[in-house]
Design an enzyme around this catalytic site. Structure first.
Site, PDB file in Angstrom:
ATOM      1  N   GLN A  67     -12.278 -11.891  10.989  1.00 17.72           N
ATOM      2  CA  GLN A  67     -12.192 -10.422  11.094  1.00 17.72           C
ATOM      3  C   GLN A  67     -12.730  -9.775   9.815  1.00 17.72           C
ATOM      4  OE1 GLN A  67      -8.243  -9.045  10.546  1.00 17.72           O
ATOM      5  NE2 GLN A  67      -8.495  -7.139  11.652  1.00 17.72           N
TER       6      GLN A  67
ATOM      7  N   SER B  37     -11.295  -5.459   6.180  1.00 14.66           N
ATOM      8  CA  SER B  37     -10.913  -4.962   4.848  1.00 14.66           C
ATOM      9  C   SER B  37     -12.063  -5.038   3.862  1.00 14.66           C
ATOM     10  CB  SER B  37      -9.759  -5.798   4.285  1.00 14.66           C
ATOM     11  OG  SER B  37      -8.683  -5.798   5.166  1.00 14.66           O
TER      12      SER B  37
ATOM     13  N   GLU C 194      -3.273  -7.407  16.718  1.00 14.77           N
ATOM     14  CA  GLU C 194      -3.060  -8.247  15.529  1.00 14.77           C
ATOM     15  C   GLU C 194      -1.573  -8.276  15.167  1.00 14.77           C
ATOM     16  OE1 GLU C 194      -5.122  -6.930  11.973  1.00 14.77           O
ATOM     17  OE2 GLU C 194      -4.680  -8.814  10.957  1.00 14.77           O
TER      18      GLU C 194
ATOM     19  N   GLU D 200       4.689  -0.955   4.128  1.00 12.85           N
ATOM     20  CA  GLU D 200       4.794   0.495   3.898  1.00 12.85           C
ATOM     21  C   GLU D 200       3.980   1.254   4.958  1.00 12.85           C
ATOM     22  OE1 GLU D 200       3.993  -1.701   1.577  1.00 12.85           O
ATOM     23  OE2 GLU D 200       5.724  -1.646   0.242  1.00 12.85           O
TER      24      GLU D 200
HETATM   25  C1  LIG Z   1      -2.987 -13.536   3.742  1.00 15.70           C
HETATM   26  C2  LIG Z   1      -3.875 -12.365   4.071  1.00 15.70           C
HETATM   27  C3  LIG Z   1      -4.849 -12.491   5.032  1.00 15.70           C
HETATM   28  C4  LIG Z   1      -5.687 -11.416   5.337  1.00 15.70           C
HETATM   29  N1  LIG Z   1      -6.679 -11.607   6.268  1.00 15.70           N
HETATM   30  C5  LIG Z   1      -7.537 -10.584   6.531  1.00 15.70           C
HETATM   31  C6  LIG Z   1      -8.645 -10.789   7.438  1.00 15.70           C
HETATM   32  O1  LIG Z   1      -8.826 -11.873   8.001  1.00 15.70           O
HETATM   33  N2  LIG Z   1      -9.506  -9.768   7.633  1.00 15.70           N
HETATM   34  C7  LIG Z   1      -9.353  -8.547   7.044  1.00 15.70           C
HETATM   35  O2  LIG Z   1     -10.152  -7.656   7.310  1.00 15.70           O
HETATM   36  N3  LIG Z   1      -8.323  -8.333   6.165  1.00 15.70           N
HETATM   37  C8  LIG Z   1      -7.431  -9.307   5.898  1.00 15.70           C
HETATM   38  N4  LIG Z   1      -6.396  -9.107   4.989  1.00 15.70           N
HETATM   39  C9  LIG Z   1      -6.333  -7.831   4.275  1.00 15.70           C
HETATM   40  C10 LIG Z   1      -5.163  -6.932   4.628  1.00 15.70           C
HETATM   41  O3  LIG Z   1      -5.324  -6.337   5.895  1.00 15.70           O
HETATM   42  C11 LIG Z   1      -5.068  -5.875   3.507  1.00 15.70           C
HETATM   43  O4  LIG Z   1      -4.768  -6.581   2.302  1.00 15.70           O
HETATM   44  C12 LIG Z   1      -4.010  -4.848   3.783  1.00 15.70           C
HETATM   45  O5  LIG Z   1      -4.380  -4.009   4.850  1.00 15.70           O
HETATM   46  C13 LIG Z   1      -3.721  -3.971   2.534  1.00 15.70           C
HETATM   47  O6  LIG Z   1      -4.889  -3.444   1.985  1.00 15.70           O
HETATM   48  P1  LIG Z   1      -5.190  -3.591   0.420  1.00 15.70           P
HETATM   49  O7  LIG Z   1      -5.033  -5.022   0.053  1.00 15.70           O
HETATM   50  O8  LIG Z   1      -6.487  -2.929   0.178  1.00 15.70           O
HETATM   51  O9  LIG Z   1      -4.012  -2.792  -0.324  1.00 15.70           O
HETATM   52  P2  LIG Z   1      -3.950  -1.221  -0.560  1.00 15.70           P
HETATM   53  O10 LIG Z   1      -4.298  -0.522   0.705  1.00 15.70           O
HETATM   54  O11 LIG Z   1      -4.722  -0.890  -1.778  1.00 15.70           O
HETATM   55  O12 LIG Z   1      -2.406  -1.014  -0.828  1.00 15.70           O
HETATM   56  C14 LIG Z   1      -1.805  -1.177  -2.120  1.00 15.70           C
HETATM   57  C15 LIG Z   1      -0.348  -0.742  -2.025  1.00 15.70           C
HETATM   58  O13 LIG Z   1      -0.258   0.675  -1.687  1.00 15.70           O
HETATM   59  C16 LIG Z   1       0.570   0.854  -0.548  1.00 15.70           C
HETATM   60  N5  LIG Z   1       0.050   1.964   0.275  1.00 15.70           N
HETATM   61  C17 LIG Z   1      -1.252   2.188   0.609  1.00 15.70           C
HETATM   62  N6  LIG Z   1      -1.349   3.277   1.408  1.00 15.70           N
HETATM   63  C18 LIG Z   1      -0.082   3.747   1.584  1.00 15.70           C
HETATM   64  C19 LIG Z   1       0.479   4.836   2.328  1.00 15.70           C
HETATM   65  N7  LIG Z   1      -0.298   5.685   3.029  1.00 15.70           N
HETATM   66  N8  LIG Z   1       1.828   5.004   2.286  1.00 15.70           N
HETATM   67  C20 LIG Z   1       2.622   4.171   1.561  1.00 15.70           C
HETATM   68  N9  LIG Z   1       2.147   3.109   0.853  1.00 15.70           N
HETATM   69  C21 LIG Z   1       0.821   2.900   0.867  1.00 15.70           C
HETATM   70  C22 LIG Z   1       0.482  -0.455   0.209  1.00 15.70           C
HETATM   71  O14 LIG Z   1       1.597  -0.647   1.050  1.00 15.70           O
HETATM   72  C23 LIG Z   1       0.433  -1.485  -0.923  1.00 15.70           C
HETATM   73  O15 LIG Z   1       1.724  -1.763  -1.384  1.00 15.70           O
HETATM   74  C24 LIG Z   1      -5.538 -10.171   4.669  1.00 15.70           C
HETATM   75  C25 LIG Z   1      -4.540 -10.029   3.699  1.00 15.70           C
HETATM   76  C26 LIG Z   1      -3.715 -11.118   3.375  1.00 15.70           C
HETATM   77  C27 LIG Z   1      -2.654 -10.942   2.332  1.00 15.70           C
END
Ligand SMILES: Cc1cc2nc3c(=O)[nH]c(=O)nc-3n(C[C@H](O)[C@H](O)[C@H](O)COP(=O)(O)OP(=O)(O)OC[C@H]3O[C@@H](n4cnc5c(N)ncnc54)[C@H](O)[C@@H]3O)c2cc1C
Length: 393
Positions: free
Chosen positions: A112, A115, A230, A363
């Site tokens: 996928q 991100s 998902e 969150e």
């Molecule tokens: C093990 C693992 C596998 C994954 N596999 C995939 C994959 O196969 N394909 C893919 O596309 N992605 C994948 N991901 C990515 C995952 O979907 C993202 O890490 C996730 O959506 C969070 O985005 P970010 O890491 O950019 O954090 P951010 O969005 O930067 O968030 C940082 C912090 O801010 C908080 N936050 C952000 N916005 C808000 C809001 N509006 N209100 C309150 N709090 C908020 C979040 O909760 C978090 O604590 C994977 C992640 C992990 C850990």
């Protein structure tokens, strides 16, 4: 004859024509797909028979009793849980015919590409660009945290096709061939020592328009199907009692009376009951799925799953005392499948940290439950009517 009787008859016919003991695994899986017994709720010709999803258990029970091979759902979870329902809902007949059979048999693994470094929770802010050139789209950008990209043949990909409209409106959904020139996969090592996910760099990757899923600019709506599925795929799997994270810790409790204390007993019992309630709720959710596509309710299940996994695996480390702090292997492995409850207590503890991030952070899921399940007022959004190119980054 009821539908269930008819399914039993067809399953026995399949077993008679392809006895599992004398049939290659892949041949058996292909024959099962062609007999419409792969996912009975899919249409005829696409691995199903257009029957209610609830009847799948009839087929599964017969096949398990006969020792038939399965398609190893843990290895192909993204394909089965996310790509397939999206292809079924939005794909053309050619796309369905091309992709669904090898996806289901596990011959082709999916990943996928959603991100990005600047777009996780705020996925609609993504900046990977797809520009139309003749019959192709030329894609440039970077994706991150892409699970299984190192073993995947295909990816579901969302990219920006129109930067001049608000962010949710200028996205289009594609199927990307991971073996195409310009696709570069680099491992990302995580807290467990493994690299189950990756960074993926896309440089002038050409995707034919025939591999677009849904309309140009409608990718956000298509992606909702993927994301709702998902959360159910991660948090709402059907499990036997003690089938999840609670299983290993309950096992240790039974086998190791020397580790028991009154305080740990109380906490374990509380978590055991909560895990059982979550399991039964997951069971109810999968029965609701019989009636259609999952909605935002899956977010609630995924929230409970993440919290419980973290609390239970933390309790297990505590229960094991010093032993719980040992770690079996820090080698950078490149696993083909992810098993949250696999390996030892230390692995379970560290891997569960990701459960509240992957598939949407807890969150963000709380926001979804608040707004779309409970109907509470939405958070103020200032970027709804601003063109993506004018947003602050
Ligand atoms: C093990 C693992 C596998 C994954 N596999 C995939 C994959 O196969 N394909 C893919 O596309 N992605 C994948 N991901 C990515 C995952 O979907 C993202 O890490 C996730 O959506 C969070 O985005 P970010 O890491 O950019 O954090 P951010 O969005 O930067 O968030 C940082 C912090 O801010 C908080 N936050 C952000 N916005 C808000 C809001 N509006 N209100 C309150 N709090 C908020 C979040 O909760 C978090 O604590 C994977 C992640 C992990 C850990």
């Amino acid at each position: 004859m009821t539908d269930a009787d008819e399914l039993r008859r067809r399953t026995r016919e399949l077993l008679a024509a392809h006895p599992p003991a004398d049939t290659e695994r892949l041949d058996f899986l292909r024959a099962r797909f062609d007999a419409g017994l792969a996912w009975v709720h899919f249409p005829e010709g696409l691995g199903g028979l257009g029957l209610p999803r609830s009847l799948q258990v009839v087929v599964d029970a017969e096949l398990t009793a006969a020792g038939a091979p399965d398609n190893d759902p843990r290895r192909i979870g993204i394909g089965l849980g996310m790509a397939a329902p999206t292809i079924l809902q939005y794909g053309t007949e050619e796309q369905k015919a091309r992709f669904l059979r090898p996806l289901w048999t596990g011959e082709e693994v999916w990943c996928q590409l959603f991100s990005e470094p600047g777009a996780g929770s705020d996925l609609a802010a993504l900046g990977t660009r797809a520009v139309r050139e003749g019959d192709d789209w030329v894609v440039n950008g970077q994706k991150v945290w892409t699970s299984s990209a190192h073993v995947a043949r295909w990816a579901i990909l969302i990219a920006r096709t129109d930067p001049d409209v608000p962010k949710h409106r200028g996205i289009t959904y594609f199927v990307c061939d991971m073996t195409d020139p310009g696709v570069e996969v680099r491992p990302l090592r995580q807290i467990t020592g493994e690299a189950e996910f990756n960074e993926v760099f896309l440089t002038d990757v050409r995707i034919p328009d025939s591999r677009r899923l849904g309309e140009v600019g409608d990718g956000w709506r298509v992606a909702q199907t993927t994301l709702n599925n998902e959360r159910v795929a991660i948090g709402g799997r059907r499990l036997p009692r003690e089938g999840g994270m609670i299983g290993p810790v309950a096992g240790t409790w039974r086998e190791r009376p020397d580790l028991r204390t009154h305080d740990l007993h109380q906490r374990l019992m509380k978590l055991w009951v909560e895990a059982e309630v979550a399991r039964l709720t997951g069971e109810r959710l999968s029965q609701q799925l019989v009636a259609g596509q999952p909605g935002p309710e899956g977010a609630g299940m995924k929230l409970a799953f993440a919290r419980l996994n973290q609390e239970i695996s933390g309790l297990e480390v505590e229960l094991r005392g010093e032993e719980g702090l040992l770690y079996d292997d820090w080698t950078m492995r490149r696993p083909e499948l992810v098993d949250f409850t696999g390996r030892d207590a230390g692995y379970r503890y560290l891997r569960s940290k990701g459960n509240s991030i992957e598939g949407g952070t807890s969150e963000v899921l709380l926001n979804i439950v608040a707004e779309r399940v409970l109907g509470l007022p939405a958070e103020p959004r200032t970027d709804k009517d601003v063109a993506w190119k004018d947003l602050a980054r």
